[in-house]
Scaffold this motif. Sequence first.
Motif, PDB file in Angstrom:
ATOM      1  N   GLY A  72       0.762  -1.237   0.000  1.00 27.54           N
ATOM      2  CA  GLY A  72       0.000   0.000   0.000  1.00 27.54           C
ATOM      3  C   GLY A  72       0.794   1.290   0.000  1.00 27.54           C
ATOM      4  O   GLY A  72       0.206   2.372   0.087  1.00 27.54           O
ATOM      5  N   ALA A  73       2.125   1.205  -0.092  1.00 26.34           N
ATOM      6  CA  ALA A  73       2.927   2.432  -0.111  1.00 26.34           C
ATOM      7  C   ALA A  73       2.616   3.260  -1.354  1.00 26.34           C
ATOM      8  O   ALA A  73       2.460   2.718  -2.447  1.00 26.34           O
ATOM      9  N   ASP A  74       2.531   4.564  -1.177  1.00 28.77           N
ATOM     10  CA  ASP A  74       2.314   5.483  -2.297  1.00 28.77           C
ATOM     11  C   ASP A  74       3.635   6.064  -2.798  1.00 28.77           C
ATOM     12  O   ASP A  74       3.678   6.648  -3.882  1.00 28.77           O
ATOM     13  N   GLY A  75       4.692   5.916  -2.000  1.00 34.15           N
ATOM     14  CA  GLY A  75       5.986   6.441  -2.401  1.00 34.15           C
ATOM     15  C   GLY A  75       7.103   5.748  -1.666  1.00 34.15           C
ATOM     16  O   GLY A  75       6.884   5.115  -0.618  1.00 34.15           O
ATOM     17  N   TYR A  76       8.315   5.855  -2.223  1.00 34.59           N
ATOM     18  CA  TYR A  76       9.475   5.154  -1.662  1.00 34.59           C
ATOM     19  C   TYR A  76      10.696   6.041  -1.844  1.00 34.59           C
ATOM     20  O   TYR A  76      11.063   6.387  -2.967  1.00 34.59           O
ATOM     21  N   VAL A  77      11.320   6.429  -0.731  1.00 31.97           N
ATOM     22  CA  VAL A  77      12.481   7.316  -0.754  1.00 31.97           C
ATOM     23  C   VAL A  77      13.583   6.710   0.099  1.00 31.97           C
ATOM     24  O   VAL A  77      13.312   6.118   1.153  1.00 31.97           O
ATOM     25  N   LEU A  78      14.825   6.856  -0.344  1.00 27.62           N
ATOM     26  CA  LEU A  78      15.953   6.350   0.430  1.00 27.62           C
ATOM     27  C   LEU A  78      16.428   7.388   1.435  1.00 27.62           C
ATOM     28  O   LEU A  78      16.258   8.599   1.236  1.00 27.62           O
ATOM     29  N   LYS A  79      17.058   6.923   2.500  1.00 25.49           N
ATOM     30  CA  LYS A  79      17.456   7.809   3.593  1.00 25.49           C
ATOM     31  C   LYS A  79      18.609   8.741   3.237  1.00 25.49           C
ATOM     32  O   LYS A  79      18.904   9.661   3.997  1.00 25.49           O
ATOM     33  N   ASP A  80      19.242   8.499   2.097  1.00 25.70           N
ATOM     34  CA  ASP A  80      20.288   9.441   1.695  1.00 25.70           C
ATOM     35  C   ASP A  80      19.730  10.589   0.857  1.00 25.70           C
ATOM     36  O   ASP A  80      20.481  11.406   0.311  1.00 25.70           O
ATOM     37  N   ALA A  81      18.405  10.677   0.761  1.00 21.81           N
ATOM     38  CA  ALA A  81      17.769  11.774   0.019  1.00 21.81           C
ATOM     39  C   ALA A  81      18.012  13.102   0.741  1.00 21.81           C
ATOM     40  O   ALA A  81      18.177  13.145   1.965  1.00 21.81           O
ATOM     41  N   ASN A  82      18.014  14.181  -0.024  1.00 21.58           N
ATOM     42  CA  ASN A  82      18.122  15.497   0.607  1.00 21.58           C
ATOM     43  C   ASN A  82      16.728  16.024   0.938  1.00 21.58           C
ATOM     44  O   ASN A  82      15.712  15.409   0.582  1.00 21.58           O
ATOM     45  N   ARG A  83      16.691  17.164   1.623  1.00 16.83           N
ATOM     46  CA  ARG A  83      15.397  17.697   2.061  1.00 16.83           C
ATOM     47  C   ARG A  83      14.481  18.015   0.884  1.00 16.83           C
ATOM     48  O   ARG A  83      13.270  17.762   0.937  1.00 16.83           O
ATOM     49  N   THR A  84      15.054  18.537  -0.192  1.00 13.10           N
ATOM     50  CA  THR A  84      14.243  18.897  -1.361  1.00 13.10           C
ATOM     51  C   THR A  84      13.520  17.675  -1.919  1.00 13.10           C
ATOM     52  O   THR A  84      12.325  17.729  -2.234  1.00 13.10           O
TER      53      THR A  84
END
Length: 244
Positions: free
Chosen positions: A108-120
Amino acid sequence: MIESPSNAPDSRVRIVLVEDHIILRDGLKALIEMEPDFTVVGEFDAVDQCLAAIDELQPDLVLTDLELPQRSGIELLAHVRHLLPQARKLVLTAHDSEEYVRAALHAGADGYVLKDANRTELILAIRTVLAGQQFLCEAVANKVLCGYLSGGEARRGAATAQSITGREREVLTRIALGESNKTIARSLALSVKTIEKHRSNLMRKLDLHNAAAITLFAVRNGFTSEPGSAVQFEAALEQNASLG
Protein backbone atom coordinates in the motif's frame (compact mmCIF):
# COMPACT_ATOMS: atom_id res chain seq x y z
CA MET A 1 -6.48 43.40 11.78
CA ILE A 2 -8.88 40.66 12.84
CA GLU A 3 -7.21 37.59 14.32
CA SER A 4 -8.57 34.10 13.81
CA PRO A 5 -10.03 32.55 16.95
CA SER A 6 -7.64 30.26 18.80
CA ASN A 7 -9.96 27.29 18.34
CA ALA A 8 -10.07 27.60 14.52
CA PRO A 9 -9.49 24.31 12.68
CA ASP A 10 -5.88 23.60 11.75
CA SER A 11 -5.71 23.32 7.97
CA ARG A 12 -2.13 22.07 7.89
CA VAL A 13 -1.27 18.63 6.50
CA ARG A 14 -1.18 16.14 9.39
CA ILE A 15 1.86 13.84 9.29
CA VAL A 16 2.79 10.85 11.44
CA LEU A 17 6.42 9.69 11.70
CA VAL A 18 7.36 6.06 12.43
CA GLU A 19 11.12 5.75 12.94
CA ASP A 20 12.95 4.04 15.80
CA HIS A 21 16.09 6.19 15.66
CA ILE A 22 15.26 9.19 17.82
CA ILE A 23 17.88 11.56 16.41
CA LEU A 24 16.77 10.83 12.85
CA ARG A 25 13.11 11.20 13.82
CA ASP A 26 13.79 14.56 15.48
CA GLY A 27 15.65 15.70 12.37
CA LEU A 28 12.82 14.60 10.10
CA LYS A 29 10.29 16.45 12.21
CA ALA A 30 12.36 19.64 12.07
CA LEU A 31 12.79 19.37 8.29
CA ILE A 32 9.12 18.68 7.68
CA GLU A 33 7.85 21.46 9.91
CA MET A 34 9.95 23.99 8.05
CA GLU A 35 7.07 23.78 5.57
CA PRO A 36 4.37 26.13 6.91
CA ASP A 37 1.53 23.88 5.74
CA PHE A 38 2.90 20.69 7.37
CA THR A 39 2.63 19.58 10.99
CA VAL A 40 3.82 16.39 12.67
CA VAL A 41 0.96 15.15 14.86
CA GLY A 42 2.50 11.87 16.02
CA GLU A 43 5.95 10.29 16.46
CA PHE A 44 6.42 6.56 17.07
CA ASP A 45 9.26 4.06 17.17
CA ALA A 46 7.17 0.90 16.68
CA VAL A 47 4.23 -0.34 14.62
CA ASP A 48 1.90 -1.17 17.51
CA GLN A 49 2.28 2.31 19.01
CA CYS A 50 1.31 3.91 15.74
CA LEU A 51 -1.67 1.63 15.13
CA ALA A 52 -2.99 2.29 18.63
CA ALA A 53 -3.12 6.04 17.99
CA ILE A 54 -3.80 6.33 14.29
CA ASP A 55 -7.59 6.49 14.51
CA GLU A 56 -7.44 9.39 16.95
CA LEU A 57 -4.69 11.24 15.06
CA GLN A 58 -6.31 10.90 11.61
CA PRO A 59 -3.11 11.72 9.69
CA ASP A 60 -3.10 12.78 6.06
CA LEU A 61 0.23 11.00 5.59
CA VAL A 62 2.20 8.28 7.37
CA LEU A 63 5.96 8.43 6.84
CA THR A 64 7.59 5.17 7.93
CA ASP A 65 10.82 3.23 7.91
CA LEU A 66 10.65 -0.47 6.96
CA GLU A 67 12.99 -1.86 9.59
CA LEU A 68 11.29 -1.37 12.95
CA PRO A 69 11.31 -3.27 16.28
CA GLN A 70 9.11 -6.38 16.49
CA ARG A 71 6.94 -5.69 13.42
CA SER A 72 8.06 -4.24 10.09
CA GLY A 73 6.97 -1.15 8.25
CA ILE A 74 5.53 -3.40 5.52
CA GLU A 75 3.01 -4.68 8.03
CA LEU A 76 2.23 -1.13 9.15
CA LEU A 77 1.52 -0.11 5.53
CA ALA A 78 -0.93 -2.96 5.11
CA HIS A 79 -2.78 -2.12 8.33
CA VAL A 80 -2.98 1.60 7.57
CA ARG A 81 -4.37 0.81 4.12
CA HIS A 82 -7.29 -0.99 5.79
CA LEU A 83 -7.73 1.18 8.89
CA LEU A 84 -7.35 4.59 7.27
CA PRO A 85 -7.65 4.18 3.48
CA GLN A 86 -7.66 7.92 2.84
CA ALA A 87 -4.21 8.39 4.42
CA ARG A 88 -1.22 8.48 2.08
CA LYS A 89 1.79 6.32 2.91
CA LEU A 90 5.44 7.14 2.20
CA VAL A 91 8.41 4.87 2.92
CA LEU A 92 11.75 6.35 3.99
CA THR A 93 14.33 3.58 4.30
CA ALA A 94 17.90 2.48 3.68
CA HIS A 95 16.72 -0.64 1.81
CA ASP A 96 17.00 -0.17 -1.94
CA SER A 97 16.47 -3.72 -3.25
CA GLU A 98 13.73 -4.36 -5.79
CA GLU A 99 12.20 -6.96 -3.46
CA TYR A 100 11.65 -4.42 -0.68
CA VAL A 101 10.25 -1.84 -3.10
CA ARG A 102 7.77 -4.25 -4.64
CA ALA A 103 6.69 -5.59 -1.25
CA ALA A 104 6.15 -2.05 0.07
CA LEU A 105 4.12 -1.00 -2.98
CA HIS A 106 2.04 -4.16 -2.79
CA ALA A 107 1.32 -3.45 0.89
CA GLY A 108 0.00 0.00 0.00
CA ALA A 109 2.93 2.43 -0.11
CA ASP A 110 2.31 5.48 -2.30
CA GLY A 111 5.99 6.44 -2.40
CA TYR A 112 9.48 5.15 -1.66
CA VAL A 113 12.48 7.32 -0.75
CA LEU A 114 15.95 6.35 0.43
CA LYS A 115 17.46 7.81 3.59
CA ASP A 116 20.29 9.44 1.69
CA ALA A 117 17.77 11.77 0.02
CA ASN A 118 18.12 15.50 0.61
CA ARG A 119 15.40 17.70 2.06
CA THR A 120 14.24 18.90 -1.36
CA GLU A 121 13.62 15.34 -2.57
CA LEU A 122 11.85 14.34 0.65
CA ILE A 123 9.48 17.32 0.51
CA LEU A 124 8.85 16.66 -3.18
CA ALA A 125 8.00 13.05 -2.36
CA ILE A 126 5.59 14.11 0.39
CA ARG A 127 3.82 16.65 -1.81
CA THR A 128 3.66 14.20 -4.73
CA VAL A 129 1.94 11.44 -2.76
CA LEU A 130 -0.37 13.95 -1.05
CA ALA A 131 -1.43 15.02 -4.55
CA GLY A 132 -2.59 11.47 -5.20
CA GLN A 133 0.40 10.36 -7.26
CA GLN A 134 3.09 7.74 -6.67
CA PHE A 135 6.72 8.67 -6.05
CA LEU A 136 9.86 6.56 -6.43
CA CYS A 137 13.19 8.24 -5.82
CA GLU A 138 15.49 8.18 -8.84
CA ALA A 139 17.83 5.46 -7.54
CA VAL A 140 14.96 3.09 -6.75
CA ALA A 141 13.09 3.83 -9.97
CA ASN A 142 16.22 3.09 -12.02
CA LYS A 143 16.81 -0.18 -10.20
CA VAL A 144 13.23 -1.36 -10.69
CA LEU A 145 13.31 -0.35 -14.36
CA CYS A 146 16.66 -2.07 -14.97
CA GLY A 147 15.36 -5.22 -13.32
CA TYR A 148 12.36 -5.19 -15.61
CA LEU A 149 14.33 -4.45 -18.79
CA SER A 150 16.95 -7.09 -18.04
CA GLY A 151 14.28 -9.77 -17.80
CA GLY A 152 14.99 -10.72 -14.20
CA GLU A 153 11.56 -12.26 -13.75
CA ALA A 154 11.89 -14.27 -16.96
CA ARG A 155 15.20 -15.69 -15.77
CA ARG A 156 13.71 -16.69 -12.46
CA GLY A 157 10.77 -18.31 -14.26
CA ALA A 158 13.22 -20.35 -16.33
CA ALA A 159 15.08 -21.37 -13.20
CA THR A 160 11.81 -22.71 -11.80
CA ALA A 161 11.27 -25.05 -14.73
CA GLN A 162 14.87 -26.17 -14.90
CA SER A 163 16.02 -26.60 -11.33
CA ILE A 164 13.15 -26.80 -8.83
CA THR A 165 12.12 -30.30 -7.79
CA GLY A 166 8.51 -31.32 -7.22
CA ARG A 167 9.03 -31.33 -3.46
CA GLU A 168 10.64 -27.88 -3.55
CA ARG A 169 7.66 -26.60 -5.52
CA GLU A 170 5.32 -27.87 -2.79
CA VAL A 171 7.39 -26.20 -0.10
CA LEU A 172 7.68 -22.91 -2.00
CA THR A 173 3.93 -22.72 -2.56
CA ARG A 174 3.19 -23.36 1.10
CA ILE A 175 5.73 -20.75 2.22
CA ALA A 176 4.09 -18.26 -0.14
CA LEU A 177 0.69 -19.04 1.37
CA GLY A 178 2.03 -18.01 4.77
CA GLU A 179 2.50 -21.44 6.36
CA SER A 180 5.22 -21.86 8.99
CA ASN A 181 8.01 -24.42 8.64
CA LYS A 182 6.36 -26.49 11.38
CA THR A 183 2.99 -26.50 9.61
CA ILE A 184 4.57 -27.40 6.26
CA ALA A 185 6.53 -30.23 7.89
CA ARG A 186 3.37 -31.64 9.45
CA SER A 187 1.41 -31.41 6.17
CA LEU A 188 4.13 -33.10 4.11
CA ALA A 189 5.12 -35.62 6.80
CA LEU A 190 8.69 -34.30 6.88
CA SER A 191 10.94 -32.98 9.61
CA VAL A 192 11.24 -29.24 10.28
CA LYS A 193 14.97 -29.49 9.47
CA THR A 194 14.14 -30.93 6.05
CA ILE A 195 11.75 -28.06 5.34
CA GLU A 196 14.40 -25.55 6.43
CA LYS A 197 16.86 -27.19 4.03
CA HIS A 198 14.36 -27.02 1.14
CA ARG A 199 13.69 -23.38 1.96
CA SER A 200 17.41 -22.56 2.00
CA ASN A 201 17.94 -24.35 -1.32
CA LEU A 202 15.05 -22.46 -2.94
CA MET A 203 16.31 -19.08 -1.81
CA ARG A 204 19.79 -19.92 -3.10
CA LYS A 205 18.60 -21.27 -6.47
CA LEU A 206 16.25 -18.39 -7.16
CA ASP A 207 18.29 -15.63 -5.50
CA LEU A 208 15.38 -14.79 -3.20
CA HIS A 209 16.33 -13.23 0.11
CA ASN A 210 13.20 -13.26 2.26
CA ALA A 211 9.67 -14.63 2.56
CA ALA A 212 8.17 -11.59 0.83
CA ALA A 213 10.31 -12.26 -2.24
CA ILE A 214 9.24 -15.92 -2.25
CA THR A 215 5.59 -14.89 -2.19
CA LEU A 216 6.03 -12.39 -5.03
CA PHE A 217 7.83 -15.05 -7.08
CA ALA A 218 5.05 -17.57 -6.47
CA VAL A 219 2.35 -15.06 -7.44
CA ARG A 220 4.05 -14.10 -10.70
CA ASN A 221 4.80 -17.65 -11.74
CA GLY A 222 1.37 -19.18 -11.09
CA PHE A 223 2.39 -21.65 -8.41
CA THR A 224 -1.22 -22.27 -7.48
CA SER A 225 -4.50 -22.35 -9.33
CA GLU A 226 -6.77 -23.09 -6.40
CA PRO A 227 -9.92 -20.93 -6.02
CA GLY A 228 -9.33 -17.99 -3.73
CA SER A 229 -5.57 -18.32 -3.94
CA ALA A 230 -5.13 -14.69 -5.02
CA VAL A 231 -6.68 -13.52 -1.75
CA GLN A 232 -4.52 -15.96 0.21
CA PHE A 233 -1.38 -14.77 -1.56
CA GLU A 234 -2.17 -11.10 -0.88
CA ALA A 235 -2.68 -11.80 2.81
CA ALA A 236 0.43 -13.98 2.92
CA LEU A 237 2.51 -11.32 1.19
CA GLU A 238 1.65 -8.81 3.89
CA GLN A 239 2.49 -11.40 6.58
CA ASN A 240 5.67 -12.67 4.93
CA ALA A 241 6.93 -9.17 4.15
CA SER A 242 6.71 -8.38 7.86
CA LEU A 243 8.70 -11.51 8.68
CA GLY A 244 11.33 -10.78 6.04
